[in-house]
Write a protein that holds these residues in place. Structure first.
Motif, mmCIF file in Angstrom:
data_model
loop_
_atom_site.group_PDB
_atom_site.id
_atom_site.type_symbol
_atom_site.label_atom_id
_atom_site.label_comp_id
_atom_site.label_asym_id
_atom_site.label_seq_id
_atom_site.Cartn_x
_atom_site.Cartn_y
_atom_site.Cartn_z
ATOM 1 N N SER A 9 -38.459 -18.006 20.017
ATOM 2 C CA SER A 9 -37.391 -17.793 19.078
ATOM 3 C C SER A 9 -37.419 -18.324 17.974
ATOM 4 O O SER A 9 -36.712 -17.868 16.669
ATOM 5 N N ASN A 10 -37.940 -19.695 17.730
ATOM 6 C CA ASN A 10 -38.234 -20.155 16.226
ATOM 7 C C ASN A 10 -39.003 -19.283 15.297
ATOM 8 O O ASN A 10 -38.617 -19.151 14.399
ATOM 9 N N TYR A 11 -40.031 -18.682 16.116
ATOM 10 C CA TYR A 11 -41.128 -17.850 15.513
ATOM 11 C C TYR A 11 -40.215 -16.508 14.837
ATOM 12 O O TYR A 11 -40.400 -15.874 13.704
ATOM 13 N N TYR A 12 -39.460 -15.862 15.933
ATOM 14 C CA TYR A 12 -38.663 -14.649 15.601
ATOM 15 C C TYR A 12 -37.567 -15.069 14.323
ATOM 16 O O TYR A 12 -37.453 -14.044 13.500
ATOM 17 N N LEU A 13 -36.871 -16.105 14.822
ATOM 18 C CA LEU A 13 -35.952 -16.364 13.521
ATOM 19 C C LEU A 13 -36.565 -16.474 12.043
ATOM 20 O O LEU A 13 -35.991 -16.127 11.131
ATOM 21 N N LYS A 14 -38.044 -17.130 12.018
ATOM 22 C CA LYS A 14 -38.513 -17.033 10.859
ATOM 23 C C LYS A 14 -39.136 -15.885 10.349
ATOM 24 O O LYS A 14 -39.462 -15.681 9.007
ATOM 25 N N THR A 19 -31.010 -12.229 14.625
ATOM 26 C CA THR A 19 -30.354 -13.750 15.048
ATOM 27 C C THR A 19 -29.970 -14.238 16.232
ATOM 28 O O THR A 19 -29.393 -15.286 16.340
ATOM 29 N N ASN A 20 -29.765 -13.149 17.210
ATOM 30 C CA ASN A 20 -28.941 -13.349 18.682
ATOM 31 C C ASN A 20 -30.088 -13.473 19.712
ATOM 32 O O ASN A 20 -30.918 -12.532 19.865
ATOM 33 N N ASN A 38 -32.411 -23.045 13.358
ATOM 34 C CA ASN A 38 -33.026 -22.048 12.515
ATOM 35 C C ASN A 38 -32.089 -21.002 12.189
ATOM 36 O O ASN A 38 -32.482 -19.868 11.656
ATOM 37 N N GLY A 39 -30.776 -21.181 12.207
ATOM 38 C CA GLY A 39 -29.871 -20.099 11.856
ATOM 39 C C GLY A 39 -29.664 -18.918 12.552
ATOM 40 O O GLY A 39 -28.984 -18.060 12.302
#
Length: 188
Positions: A9-14, A19-20, A38-39
């Motif tokens: 999730s951290n990687y995908y958010l960056k 966002t979900n 991470n928003g």
């Protein structure tokens, strides 16, 4: 799996526009904390393949995980194809490990060092207890922990400042499933 969910999730958010994200109710708090830090927006998920996929469609969730080892992905940009795949999980983990964040020389890192940043809480395995009457035993547990903040979500989640537990009735057996997490090993 919950630590892997936090890492992915951290990687995908960056690295994506999505966002979900979600995790089943008994995953570590670190998943929600990582997503929100991470928003992203975290969704607590019910346990079970059909329930997870239904909620993924309803809330437009890009990626989520169940503690049982299931990883759920969105395949297309339209967000319509949701599927469970451990193979895709391995491929995505390799993508993360090959990303410049983790693989640039000279700062190559071991996977154990990367994942350890998400090991903030003491979390055990799900324990199943065979009982004669699930509802009676569940009520006794709720009565005993009456001072907890109790969430009615796919069973019950008992919340205290420094630990939590989820208690669910099995849908197929005369068993209760209990999972716990504490802020430190001393409490667990």
């Amino acid at each position: 799996v919950d630590l892997l969910c936090a890492l992915l999730s951290n990687y995908y958010l960056k690295n994506t526009k999505h966002t979900n994200y979600g995790s089943c109710l008994n995953c570590s708090k670190i998943v929600k904390e990582t997503i929100e830090k991470n928003g992203g927006k975290h969704f607590k998920m019910h346990v079970g393949h059909s329930l997870v996929k239904k909620q993924m469609h309803k809330d437009n969730i890009f990626f989520c995980a169940e503690l049982s080892g299931h990883l759920y992905f969105t395949h297309d940009d339209a967000g319509k194809l949701k599927f469970d795949s451990s193979t895709r999980g391995v491929v995505e983990l390799l993508n993360v490990l090959c990303s410049s964040e983790y693989s640039d020389f000279p700062k190559k890192q071991k996977f154990s060092n990367i994942i350890s940043q998400y090991h903030k809480y003491s979390h055990g395995m799900v324990i199943s207890f065979e009982v004669k009457d699930k509802k009676v035993v569940m009520q006794k547990i709720l009565d005993h922990f009456h001072d907890a903040t109790i969430e009615d979500f796919d069973g019950y989640i008992l919340n205290y400042d420094d630990w939590w537990a989820s208690i669910r009735e099995s849908n197929t057996e005369n068993k209760l499933r209990i999972d716990m997490e504490a802020n430190s090993e001393d409490l667990y």
